[in-house]
Scaffold this motif. Structure first.
Motif, PDB file in Angstrom:
ATOM      1  N   SER A  40      38.426  55.016  -6.953  1.00  0.00           N
ATOM      2  CA  SER A  40      38.272  56.435  -6.677  1.00  0.00           C
ATOM      3  C   SER A  40      38.451  57.238  -7.963  1.00  0.00           C
ATOM      4  N   ALA A  41      38.083  58.532  -7.900  1.00  0.00           N
ATOM      5  CA  ALA A  41      38.099  59.369  -9.098  1.00  0.00           C
ATOM      6  C   ALA A  41      39.493  59.501  -9.705  1.00  0.00           C
ATOM      7  N   SER A  42      40.524  59.398  -8.881  1.00  0.00           N
ATOM      8  CA  SER A  42      41.879  59.616  -9.392  1.00  0.00           C
ATOM      9  C   SER A  42      42.683  58.329  -9.576  1.00  0.00           C
ATOM     10  N   TYR A  43      42.089  57.196  -9.260  1.00  0.00           N
ATOM     11  CA  TYR A  43      42.874  55.949  -9.244  1.00  0.00           C
ATOM     12  C   TYR A  43      43.507  55.643 -10.600  1.00  0.00           C
ATOM     13  N   GLU A  44      42.714  55.583 -11.647  1.00  0.00           N
ATOM     14  CA  GLU A  44      43.246  55.228 -12.964  1.00  0.00           C
ATOM     15  C   GLU A  44      44.253  56.257 -13.458  1.00  0.00           C
ATOM     16  N   ALA A  45      44.004  57.527 -13.148  1.00  0.00           N
ATOM     17  CA  ALA A  45      44.917  58.588 -13.586  1.00  0.00           C
ATOM     18  C   ALA A  45      46.259  58.471 -12.879  1.00  0.00           C
ATOM     19  N   VAL A  46      46.218  58.276 -11.559  1.00  0.00           N
ATOM     20  CA  VAL A  46      47.463  58.123 -10.799  1.00  0.00           C
ATOM     21  C   VAL A  46      48.235  56.906 -11.297  1.00  0.00           C
ATOM     22  N   LYS A  47      47.544  55.822 -11.512  1.00  0.00           N
ATOM     23  CA  LYS A  47      48.173  54.593 -11.997  1.00  0.00           C
ATOM     24  C   LYS A  47      48.859  54.816 -13.345  1.00  0.00           C
ATOM     25  N   LEU A  48      48.146  55.461 -14.269  1.00  0.00           N
ATOM     26  CA  LEU A  48      48.712  55.717 -15.598  1.00  0.00           C
ATOM     27  C   LEU A  48      49.919  56.638 -15.521  1.00  0.00           C
ATOM     28  N   CYS A  49      49.792  57.717 -14.760  1.00  0.00           N
ATOM     29  CA  CYS A  49      50.899  58.670 -14.663  1.00  0.00           C
ATOM     30  C   CYS A  49      52.129  58.020 -14.039  1.00  0.00           C
ATOM     31  N   TYR A  50      51.922  57.124 -13.094  1.00  0.00           N
ATOM     32  CA  TYR A  50      53.065  56.421 -12.496  1.00  0.00           C
ATOM     33  C   TYR A  50      53.683  55.453 -13.494  1.00  0.00           C
ATOM     34  N   GLU A  51      52.865  54.663 -14.143  1.00  0.00           N
ATOM     35  CA  GLU A  51      53.378  53.661 -15.084  1.00  0.00           C
ATOM     36  C   GLU A  51      54.134  54.290 -16.242  1.00  0.00           C
ATOM     37  N   ARG A  52      53.717  55.474 -16.664  1.00  0.00           N
ATOM     38  CA  ARG A  52      54.381  56.141 -17.788  1.00  0.00           C
ATOM     39  C   ARG A  52      55.603  56.945 -17.347  1.00  0.00           C
ATOM     40  N   GLY A  53      55.885  56.980 -16.046  1.00  0.00           N
ATOM     41  CA  GLY A  53      57.062  57.694 -15.571  1.00  0.00           C
ATOM     42  C   GLY A  53      56.862  59.180 -15.425  1.00  0.00           C
ATOM     43  N   LEU A  54      55.594  59.618 -15.443  1.00  0.00           N
ATOM     44  CA  LEU A  54      55.322  61.046 -15.363  1.00  0.00           C
ATOM     45  C   LEU A  54      55.285  61.537 -13.917  1.00  0.00           C
ATOM     46  N   MET A  55      54.665  60.757 -13.033  1.00  0.00           N
ATOM     47  CA  MET A  55      54.572  61.143 -11.633  1.00  0.00           C
ATOM     48  C   MET A  55      55.054  60.008 -10.740  1.00  0.00           C
ATOM     49  N   ASN A  56      55.595  60.369  -9.595  1.00  0.00           N
ATOM     50  CA  ASN A  56      56.030  59.403  -8.597  1.00  0.00           C
ATOM     51  C   ASN A  56      55.182  59.555  -7.341  1.00  0.00           C
ATOM     52  N   GLY A  57      55.330  58.640  -6.411  1.00  0.00           N
ATOM     53  CA  GLY A  57      54.692  58.785  -5.124  1.00  0.00           C
ATOM     54  C   GLY A  57      55.506  59.687  -4.218  1.00  0.00           C
ATOM     55  N   THR A  58      54.915  60.074  -3.117  1.00  0.00           N
ATOM     56  CA  THR A  58      55.658  60.837  -2.113  1.00  0.00           C
ATOM     57  C   THR A  58      56.426  59.913  -1.178  1.00  0.00           C
ATOM     58  N   SER A  59      56.126  58.610  -1.261  1.00  0.00           N
ATOM     59  CA  SER A  59      56.905  57.569  -0.594  1.00  0.00           C
ATOM     60  C   SER A  59      56.696  56.295  -1.415  1.00  0.00           C
ATOM     61  N   GLU A  60      57.241  55.210  -0.976  1.00  0.00           N
ATOM     62  CA  GLU A  60      57.069  53.960  -1.716  1.00  0.00           C
ATOM     63  C   GLU A  60      55.631  53.465  -1.665  1.00  0.00           C
ATOM     64  N   THR A  61      54.870  53.905  -0.680  1.00  0.00           N
ATOM     65  CA  THR A  61      53.525  53.372  -0.504  1.00  0.00           C
ATOM     66  C   THR A  61      52.430  54.418  -0.576  1.00  0.00           C
ATOM     67  N   THR A  62      52.784  55.701  -0.635  1.00  0.00           N
ATOM     68  CA  THR A  62      51.767  56.753  -0.647  1.00  0.00           C
ATOM     69  C   THR A  62      51.971  57.720  -1.809  1.00  0.00           C
ATOM     70  N   PHE A  63      50.854  58.312  -2.251  1.00  0.00           N
ATOM     71  CA  PHE A  63      50.873  59.293  -3.337  1.00  0.00           C
ATOM     72  C   PHE A  63      50.553  60.694  -2.842  1.00  0.00           C
ATOM     73  N   SER A  64      49.884  60.805  -1.731  1.00  0.00           N
ATOM     74  CA  SER A  64      49.437  62.096  -1.182  1.00  0.00           C
ATOM     75  C   SER A  64      48.571  62.860  -2.176  1.00  0.00           C
ATOM     76  N   PRO A  65      47.414  62.284  -2.518  1.00  0.00           N
ATOM     77  CA  PRO A  65      46.587  62.897  -3.574  1.00  0.00           C
ATOM     78  C   PRO A  65      46.121  64.306  -3.265  1.00  0.00           C
ATOM     79  N   GLN A  66      45.951  64.639  -1.993  1.00  0.00           N
ATOM     80  CA  GLN A  66      45.499  65.980  -1.643  1.00  0.00           C
ATOM     81  C   GLN A  66      46.662  66.942  -1.361  1.00  0.00           C
ATOM     82  N   GLY A  67      47.867  66.448  -1.459  1.00  0.00           N
ATOM     83  CA  GLY A  67      49.022  67.317  -1.310  1.00  0.00           C
ATOM     84  C   GLY A  67      49.115  68.295  -2.463  1.00  0.00           C
ATOM     85  N   LYS A  68      49.709  69.446  -2.222  1.00  0.00           N
ATOM     86  CA  LYS A  68      49.812  70.479  -3.255  1.00  0.00           C
ATOM     87  C   LYS A  68      51.095  70.306  -4.070  1.00  0.00           C
TER      88      LYS A  68
END
Length: 344
Positions: A40-68
């Motif tokens: 998906s359009a955001s997959y690599e970005a979400v992955k990178l931001c998580y790996e670098r410690g910049l962003m977390n998920g909203t749960s252990e299994t979800t990111f909520s990409p459309q959440g504000k």
């Protein structure tokens, strides 16, 4: 007199505290969020931001990409980004013990001249890009050397900063809070001096220190990235204290969704200098002479971090920001290979 000295010197203290730590790798393994499909359009970005410690998920299994993203979350992201861009591991430092700020004057040989706590400073004011700090009243200042070194910090806190000062006599302006002070002190012309009076004061620390997002505000303020009241709160409240009845960050920061305009202003300041990839950009709804923070917005376009929200290339500064959109733009800051280049 003490009130003005306190406000200005508190700002000085906050400008020196948080030194980024050495570069580290968070080593976080991407968990594969179930709501961010691979490819998906955001997959690599979400992955990178998580790996670098910049962003977390909203749960252990979800990111909520459309959440504000709300304002509080955006401020914390900006602080993590600043830390990463300055060699850290994306960590927001804890608040220091704010109870015992001090200023210590030394001569050029390192000998003690005068030690002050904040409440003891006889006078302080900011003029242009310099700060004058009183060291002694007229009858006590004749023996002070022509130059000094000033150390600023908090008792029991490891981060301090030193400044070079030049001796100067001073007479306060009648009608000011320092009225009646005549004495000798030192003028400090460090390039950071212009921001000394713009950083969070103790009154804000005491009011918001329990807010989960305030360490990020303090960190960005202490590094001179932005100031709390005159800049961040002003923009978060749309410049008019929201509905006019008062804007309380303790309540509103976690409720108000962040806009693309606020994102651009904070991220441009936190990202540091970025390579210009697109010298000429045309953003129809960003007027360089009229749009607030147009320079910051256009620099992020030039750096290939921002793109438009429609085919015309409009910025859409008043539009709310989703977590996926933030991840995509933040990933472009972290990895230059992801930035949008001319014709891309």
């Amino acid at each position: 007199m003490k009130r003005i000295a306190g406000l200005i010197l508190t700002a000085v203290f906050l400008s020196v505290l948080c030194i980024p730590c050495a570069a580290t790798d968070t080593g976080r393994a991407y968990p594969g969020f179930s709501d961010v499909a691979e490819g998906s359009a955001s997959y690599e970005a979400v992955k990178l931001c998580y790996e670098r410690g910049l962003m977390n998920g909203t749960s252990e299994t979800t990111f909520s990409p459309q959440g504000k993203l709300n304002v509080a979350q955006l401020v914390v992201l900006a602080a993590r980004l600043y830390n990463l861009q300055n060699g850290g591991g994306g960590t927001v430092p804890d608040l220091p013990d704010l109870g015992q700020p001090y200023l210590r004057f030394y001569d050029e040989d390192g000998n003690k001249l005068i030690f002050f706590t904040m409440e003891e400073i006889p006078a302080c004011n900011a003029v242009g890009e310099s700060v004058y700090i009183g060291a002694a009243y007229e009858s006590d200042g004749s023996e002070l050397p022509e130059t000094c070194k000033l150390e600023i910090g908090f008792e029991g806190y490891n981060h301090v900063k030193t400044f070079q000062g030049v001796k100067e006599s001073h007479q306060s302006v009648p009608g000011t809070m320092n009225q009646g002070y005549v004495g000798t002190g030192y003028r400090f012309t460090d390039p950071d001096a212009a921001s000394f009076t713009m950083l969070p004061g103790i009154q804000y620390v005491e009011q918001y220190k329990k807010a989960w997002w305030f360490p990020a505000v303090f960190y960005l303020g202490s590094e001179g990235v932005m100031n709390f009241d005159g800049e961040l709160v002003y923009r978060a409240s749309n410049g008019n204290n929201g509905d006019g009845s008062g804007y309380d960050p303790a309540v509103r920061f976690s409720k108000d969704n962040a806009t693309r305009a606020l994102f651009a202003w904070l991220v441009e300041r936190s990202a540091g200098e970025l390579e210009i990839l697109n010298e000429t950009v045309d953003v129809p709804d960003v007027n360089p002479d009229e749009t607030q923070d147009a320079a910051a917005i256009l620099r992020l376009y030039q750096a290939g971090v921002l793109t438009g929200v429609d085919q015309a290339g409009n910025f859409g500064g008043d539009k709310e920001l989703t977590r996926a959109q933030a991840a995509i733009m933040l990933a472009r800051v972290l990895d230059p290979a992801l930035r949008v280049r001319p014709g891309g």
